[in-house]
Design a protein around this motif. Structure first.
Motif, mmCIF file in Angstrom:
data_model
loop_
_atom_site.group_PDB
_atom_site.id
_atom_site.type_symbol
_atom_site.label_atom_id
_atom_site.label_comp_id
_atom_site.label_asym_id
_atom_site.label_seq_id
_atom_site.Cartn_x
_atom_site.Cartn_y
_atom_site.Cartn_z
ATOM 1 N N LEU A 147 -43.648 45.532 -43.231
ATOM 2 C CA LEU A 147 -42.234 45.249 -43.463
ATOM 3 C C LEU A 147 -41.386 46.495 -43.251
ATOM 4 C CD1 LEU A 147 -42.370 42.922 -46.616
ATOM 5 C CD2 LEU A 147 -42.239 42.275 -44.206
ATOM 6 N N ALA A 148 -41.916 47.661 -43.649
ATOM 7 C CA ALA A 148 -41.166 48.906 -43.459
ATOM 8 C C ALA A 148 -40.999 49.213 -41.979
ATOM 9 C CB ALA A 148 -41.877 50.057 -44.167
ATOM 10 N N ALA A 149 -42.056 49.072 -41.208
ATOM 11 C CA ALA A 149 -41.987 49.357 -39.775
ATOM 12 C C ALA A 149 -41.056 48.399 -39.057
ATOM 13 C CB ALA A 149 -43.384 49.281 -39.164
ATOM 14 N N ALA A 150 -40.913 47.186 -39.601
ATOM 15 C CA ALA A 150 -40.022 46.196 -38.998
ATOM 16 C C ALA A 150 -38.578 46.368 -39.447
ATOM 17 C CB ALA A 150 -40.507 44.788 -39.341
ATOM 18 N N GLY A 151 -38.325 47.328 -40.339
ATOM 19 C CA GLY A 151 -36.971 47.579 -40.811
ATOM 20 C C GLY A 151 -36.531 46.703 -41.956
ATOM 21 N N VAL A 152 -37.423 45.860 -42.481
ATOM 22 C CA VAL A 152 -37.068 44.927 -43.550
ATOM 23 C C VAL A 152 -36.809 45.653 -44.871
ATOM 24 C CG1 VAL A 152 -37.848 42.910 -44.872
ATOM 25 C CG2 VAL A 152 -38.375 43.091 -42.433
ATOM 26 N N LEU A 153 -37.473 46.795 -45.087
ATOM 27 C CA LEU A 153 -37.378 47.502 -46.363
ATOM 28 C C LEU A 153 -36.358 48.632 -46.360
ATOM 29 C CD1 LEU A 153 -41.157 47.783 -47.383
ATOM 30 C CD2 LEU A 153 -39.510 45.987 -47.943
ATOM 31 N N ASP A 154 -35.640 48.808 -45.293
ATOM 32 C CA ASP A 154 -34.673 49.909 -45.233
ATOM 33 C C ASP A 154 -33.714 49.874 -46.422
ATOM 34 O OD1 ASP A 154 -35.801 50.763 -42.908
ATOM 35 O OD2 ASP A 154 -34.161 50.144 -41.591
ATOM 36 N N ALA A 193 -25.315 45.637 -41.914
ATOM 37 C CA ALA A 193 -26.103 45.966 -40.738
ATOM 38 C C ALA A 193 -25.202 46.202 -39.539
ATOM 39 C CB ALA A 193 -27.082 44.834 -40.420
ATOM 40 N N GLY A 194 -25.432 47.292 -38.829
ATOM 41 C CA GLY A 194 -24.758 47.547 -37.573
ATOM 42 C C GLY A 194 -25.483 46.821 -36.464
ATOM 43 N N ALA A 195 -25.030 47.017 -35.257
ATOM 44 C CA ALA A 195 -25.629 46.313 -34.124
ATOM 45 C C ALA A 195 -27.081 46.688 -33.953
ATOM 46 C CB ALA A 195 -24.843 46.631 -32.854
ATOM 47 N N ALA A 196 -27.404 47.981 -34.144
ATOM 48 C CA ALA A 196 -28.787 48.416 -33.933
ATOM 49 C C ALA A 196 -29.717 47.788 -34.950
ATOM 50 C CB ALA A 196 -28.867 49.944 -34.005
ATOM 51 N N THR A 197 -29.316 47.858 -36.262
ATOM 52 C CA THR A 197 -30.171 47.296 -37.304
ATOM 53 C C THR A 197 -30.285 45.789 -37.154
ATOM 54 O OG1 THR A 197 -29.508 49.057 -38.793
ATOM 55 C CG2 THR A 197 -30.497 47.098 -39.789
ATOM 56 N N ALA A 198 -29.188 45.132 -36.841
ATOM 57 C CA ALA A 198 -29.227 43.678 -36.688
ATOM 58 C C ALA A 198 -30.131 43.263 -35.554
ATOM 59 C CB ALA A 198 -27.805 43.160 -36.438
ATOM 60 N N ALA A 199 -30.125 44.049 -34.459
ATOM 61 C CA ALA A 199 -31.004 43.723 -33.340
ATOM 62 C C ALA A 199 -32.456 43.844 -33.745
ATOM 63 C CB ALA A 199 -30.708 44.649 -32.160
ATOM 64 N N LYS A 200 -32.773 44.867 -34.559
ATOM 65 C CA LYS A 200 -34.149 45.010 -35.042
ATOM 66 C C LYS A 200 -34.535 43.795 -35.878
ATOM 67 C CE LYS A 200 -35.650 48.860 -36.748
ATOM 68 N NZ LYS A 200 -35.753 50.022 -37.625
ATOM 69 N N GLN A 201 -33.611 43.386 -36.789
ATOM 70 C CA GLN A 201 -33.928 42.261 -37.660
ATOM 71 C C GLN A 201 -34.049 40.968 -36.874
ATOM 72 O OE1 GLN A 201 -30.651 42.596 -40.358
ATOM 73 N NE2 GLN A 201 -31.744 43.967 -41.743
ATOM 74 N N ALA A 202 -33.360 40.908 -35.727
ATOM 75 C CA ALA A 202 -33.398 39.679 -34.930
ATOM 76 C C ALA A 202 -34.657 39.538 -34.116
ATOM 77 C CB ALA A 202 -32.194 39.637 -33.996
ATOM 78 N N GLY A 203 -35.447 40.622 -34.009
ATOM 79 C CA GLY A 203 -36.727 40.472 -33.337
ATOM 80 C C GLY A 203 -36.888 41.342 -32.125
ATOM 81 N N GLY A 204 -35.869 42.068 -31.700
ATOM 82 C CA GLY A 204 -35.999 42.919 -30.520
ATOM 83 C C GLY A 204 -36.339 44.337 -30.885
ATOM 84 N N LYS A 205 -36.569 45.160 -29.861
ATOM 85 C CA LYS A 205 -36.773 46.581 -30.076
ATOM 86 C C LYS A 205 -35.438 47.236 -30.405
ATOM 87 C CE LYS A 205 -40.545 46.764 -26.720
ATOM 88 N NZ LYS A 205 -40.988 47.389 -25.461
ATOM 89 N N HIS A 206 -35.495 48.436 -30.946
ATOM 90 C CA HIS A 206 -34.287 49.179 -31.244
ATOM 91 C C HIS A 206 -33.592 49.519 -29.929
ATOM 92 C CE1 HIS A 206 -31.589 52.130 -32.953
ATOM 93 N NE2 HIS A 206 -32.037 51.836 -34.171
ATOM 94 N N PRO A 207 -32.248 49.371 -29.847
ATOM 95 C CA PRO A 207 -31.551 49.609 -28.581
ATOM 96 C C PRO A 207 -31.810 50.983 -27.993
ATOM 97 C CG PRO A 207 -30.108 48.479 -30.117
ATOM 98 C CD PRO A 207 -31.349 48.827 -30.883
#
Length: 616
Positions: A147-154, A193-207
Motif C-alpha cells: 500500500l505504501a509503494a502504491a501511494g495509498v498510505l501517503d 491530491a494533485g494531478a500527480a498523486t491522483a494519477a498514481k491512485q488511478a492506476g498509472g505510473k507517476h507522471p
C-alpha cells in the motif's frame, strides 16, 4: 466506515483478498477466519480472491470446469502451505484473467512475495486500480509496504511487521510509521491530491517517471475529489491481523459482533492498538537474531538428520476451518524459516492429503492437495505418490458402502481398538513411521467426515503408522471415532463440546483444557480454532526445545498460552441437563441418518454440511 455500513445495509460488500506467490499463511487466513465467522451470522460480505502475478508467464495453463485446478494462472503458492486457488489473475491495472466486481474492501497480506510486487510498476498500478473507490483498505504485516509503494498510505499513520519496520520507514518516508502499534486505523484524510498523486491512485505510473497524459491525470483528480478515500487499517506482523480484524468488525458492525467472532474462534483479541508486545523487535533485531541462531543450532538435534526434515501430513476435507489449519502451519513454517536461515536444513516437509484433488475451506478459498487418501491401503501404505489429483476416484465416498449408525459404531470401535493396540506396540517397533506428525484440523466439515467411511478407514489405517498425531478443534472427534483416543485425555471445541465428545465415549474428555497431551506424548489435541496455535508452539518445544518454539512465536508476533489448564473459553460449553443430552443424542442420530443415506446413494454430501452445523 459509514459508507461501508451503508453498503452492507443494502447488499453484501465485496472484499477483494490479494494473493501472490510467497504470501504468509496467517496474514490471510487469521483475518479471514474472523470475517467468515461474523459473515455466517450477518451475511454482509462476499469474497473474491485476486492473484497478483509477478511472473512473465502469461500462459493460463489450461482451464475447464475444474475450479481452477488446471489453470496455472490461478494457482498461488504461499511461503509455507498448500497451493491456493484464486478467482482471478491480475498482471496490471487492465490485464485481468476474469472480470473483477467493484470492490468495497481491499485486503493485502504480507510475506516474502511482497518484494516482487513493490518492484513491479504494473502490479502497483493494479493495486491503485483495485483500491480506487473502496471504502476500506486493510493490510497485515509487510502488506503495508504494498500500500505504501502504491501511494495509498501517503501522510497516514501505519504500522507493519516489526522485523521489517526499519526498512519500511526508510524506503517509504511519506508514511507516518508508528512503531508502538499493534494496528493502526488511518482517520485523517490525506491532503488534497494533485494531478500527480491522483494519477498514481488511478492506476498509472507517476507522471515524472512515465510522462503520462495530463488529461488522464485531470480525470483521475476529479474522480479522487468526488470519492472519499478509504479508511485504512494496517496491522503489525502476522498474528496481529487477527486483532486488527476484530477492530474492523467492531467498526463495521458493533462490539458484540466482533466479540462473537472472536469467541467462535476461541481467540482473546488484543483490543488496545498501542499495546504491542513486539515493538522491541524493531529496535533490537541483532540480539533477537542471535537468539534465533542459538536456538536453531540446538534445534537441529531434534531432526533425524540435517538433511531429513520431519514428515508433516495434514488431512484436509471440504469445509475445514482455516485458522484450525493455517494457524499451526504458520508456526511450523516459521520453524522452517529459522532453520533455513541459520542451518542448512528445514524442520518439516509438508504433505497435504484429501479425498479429492481440491478442497474448499469453510468461508474461504479452495486448495490443491499433494496426495489422495485413497492411495493408502488398509495397512497404511501409500500405493503411489505424485501430482495431486493422480489416482482420483471421483466422489467415491461410500458409494455402495452406506452403513447405519449401529454398524458404524461397531466396526469403528473394533477398528479403533486394533489401531490402539498397533500404535502401542508400534512404539517399540523398528518400522519407520509413515509420517512423523499427522495433523487433523476441525471445522464444519467434521460433521461429514465423522460419518464418512472413506475417511474413517484412512485414519484407522494410518494413525498406527504415525509417530505423533495432532488435532485441532473438532478434528479430535474424527480421531476419537476410530477408537485411537480410548482411555486417553483429549479436548475439543467448547461451543460444540457436548456433541462432538459423543463420537468418543471412552475418551477422557477434558472440559477445562486449552490443549491436552496423552501420557505417552503421542496424541496432541487442542480446544477450538485458535488453540491450535498454542498447541503448535507446545509441539515445537517438545521437538526442538522451548527457546526455538518461542523464537517461532516471536517471528509470528504471537504470545502463546503454554498453560494447558488456562482455558478462557471452557465456560462456553453448553450447560448439561437431561433435556440437553437427549437433544444431542437425537441430533447425532439425525446427522448419521442423513449422511448414511446420502453416501449410500453416491452423493458427495458437501453442500448440505454447513446447513447442519449446530448453532452457537
Amino acid at each position: 466506515m459509514e459508507r461501508l455500513r451503508d453498503i452492507v445495509a443494502s447488499r453484501r460488500a465485496v472484499v477483494g483478498v490479494v494473493l501472490f506467490d510467497g504470501f504468509e499463511l496467517l496474514d490471510v487466513f487469521g483475518p479471514l477466519e474472523l470475517l467468515a465467522s461474523a459473515n455466517a451470522r450477518c451475511h454482509a460480505l462476499s469474497f473474491v480472491y485476486i492473484k497478483l502475478d509477478a511472473s512473465n508467464d502469461s500462459d493460463s495453463g489450461g482451464g475447464g470446469d475444474d475450479g481452477g485446478y488446471n489453470d496455472a494462472s490461478l494457482r498461488v503458492q504461499p511461503t509455507e502451505g498448500p497451493v491456493t486457488l484464486a478467482d482471478v489473475c491480475v498482471r496490471a491495472a487492465h490485464d485481468m484473467s476474469h472480470p473483477i466486481p467493484t470492490l468495497d474492501v481491499l485486503f493485502v497480506p504480507g510475506g516474502r512475495g511482497v518484494q516482487a510486487i513493490v518492484e513491479s510498476d504494473s502490479l502497483l498500478g493494479a493495486v491503485r486500480h483495485l483500491v480506487q473507490g473502496t471504502c476500506a483498505a486493510l493490510s497485515v504485516c509487510t502488506g503495508a509496504t504494498v500500500l505504501a509503494a502504491a501511494g495509498v498510505l501517503d501522510g497516514l499513520d501505519a504500522t507493519t511487521n516489526k522485523r521489517a519496520f526499519g526498512n519500511a520507514a526508510t524506503r517509504y518516508p511519506t508514511v507516518r510509521w508508528v512503531c508502538e502499534a499493534r494496528w493502526c486505523v488511518a482517520t485523517k484524510t490525506p491532503p488534497a491530491a494533485g494531478a500527480a498523486t491522483a494519477a498514481k491512485q488511478a492506476g498509472g505510473k507517476h507522471p515524472r517517471d512515465a510522462g503520462e497524459d495530463a488529461t488522464a491525470a485531470t480525470t483521475a483528480a476529479a474522480s479522487a475529489a468526488t470519492t472519499p478515500p478509504p479508511v485504512v487499517f494496517t496491522a503489525s506482523g502476522v498474528s496481529a491481523g487477527l486483532d486488527m480484524t476484530a477492530e474492523f468488525l467492531a467498526q463495521l458492525t458493533n462490539e458484540h459482533s466482533a466479540e462473537q467472532a472472536c469467541r467462535a474462534a476461541e481467540y482473546t483479541a488484543n483490543r488496545d492498538p498501542s499495546n504491542d508486545p513486539f515493538a522491541a523487535a524493531a529496535r533490537d533485531s541483532h540480539s533477537i537474531g542471535a537468539a534465533e541462531a542459538a536456538a536453531a543450532a540446538s534445534a537441529v538435534k531434534g531432526l533425524p538428520s540435517a538433511q531429513q526434515p520431519l514428515k508433516l501430513a495434514v488431512v484436509l476435507y471440504d469445509n475445514f476451518e482455516m485458522l484450525d489449519t493455517f494457524g499451526p502451519l504458520e508456526f511450523f513454517g516459521m520453524a522452517n524459516k529459522i532453520l533455513a536461515e541459520n542451518q542448512p536444513c528445514r524442520a518439516f516437509k509438508l504433505i497435504t492429503l484429501a479425498e479429492e484433488r481440491t478442497v474448499k475451506s469453510w468461508g474461504g478459498p479452495a486448495f490443491c492437495v499433494d496426495q489422495l487418501i485413497g492411495s493408502f491401503d488398509m495397512d497404511g501404505e501409500a500405493e503411489g505418490e505424485g501430482e495431486c489429483g493422480s489416482g482420483g476416484n471421483g466422489h467415491g465416498t461410500g458409494q455402495g458402502q452406506g452403513t447405519g449408525e449401529e454398524e458404524r459404531e461397531t466396526t469403528g470401535r473394533k477398528t479403533g481398538r486394533r489401531s490402539h493396540e498397533k500404535s502401542n506396540a508400534g512404539s517399540a517397533s523398528t518400522t519407520p513411521p509413515l509420517f512423523d506428525i499427522l495433523f487433523v484440523p476441525g471445522g464444519v466439515g467434521t460433521l461429514r467426515e465423522v460419518n464418512n467411511p472413506v475417511m474413517r478407514r484412512f485414519l484407522s489405517a494410518v494413525v498406527p503408522r504415525c509417530r505423533r498425531v495432532m488435532t485441532v478443534c473438532t478434528g479430535a472427534s474424527m480421531l476419537a471415532q476410530t477408537g485411537a483416543l480410548d482411555g486417553l485425555p483429549a479436548t475439543t471445541n467448547k461451543l460444540a463440546f457436548d456433541l462432538f465428545i459423543t463420537y468418543g465415549p471412552l475418551v477422557k474428555w477434558q472440559a477445562a483444557a486449552r490443549w491436552a497431551v496423552d501420557p505417552g506424548r503421542r496424541f496432541y489435541t487442542s480446544s477450538g480454532v485458535s488453540a491450535g496455535m498454542d498447541l503448535a508452539v507446545v509441539l515445537l518445544a517438545e521437538l526442538f526445545g522451548l527457546p526455538f518454539a518461542k523464537a517461532a512465536a516471536q517471528r509470528a508476533e504471537y504470545t502463546p498460552n503454554l498453560d494447558a489448564d488456562n482455558d478462557p473459553f471452557c465456560s462456553d460449553i453448553p450447560p448439561a441437563s437431561g433435556a440437553r443430552r437427549l437433544a444431542v443424542r437425537l441430533q447425532k442420530l439425525a446427522l448419521s441418518a442423513i449422511f448414511s443415506a446420502g453416501f449410500a446413494l453416491g452423493m458427495p454430501m458437501l453442500s448440505i454440511t454447513p446447513l447442519l452445523m449446530p448453532s452457537e
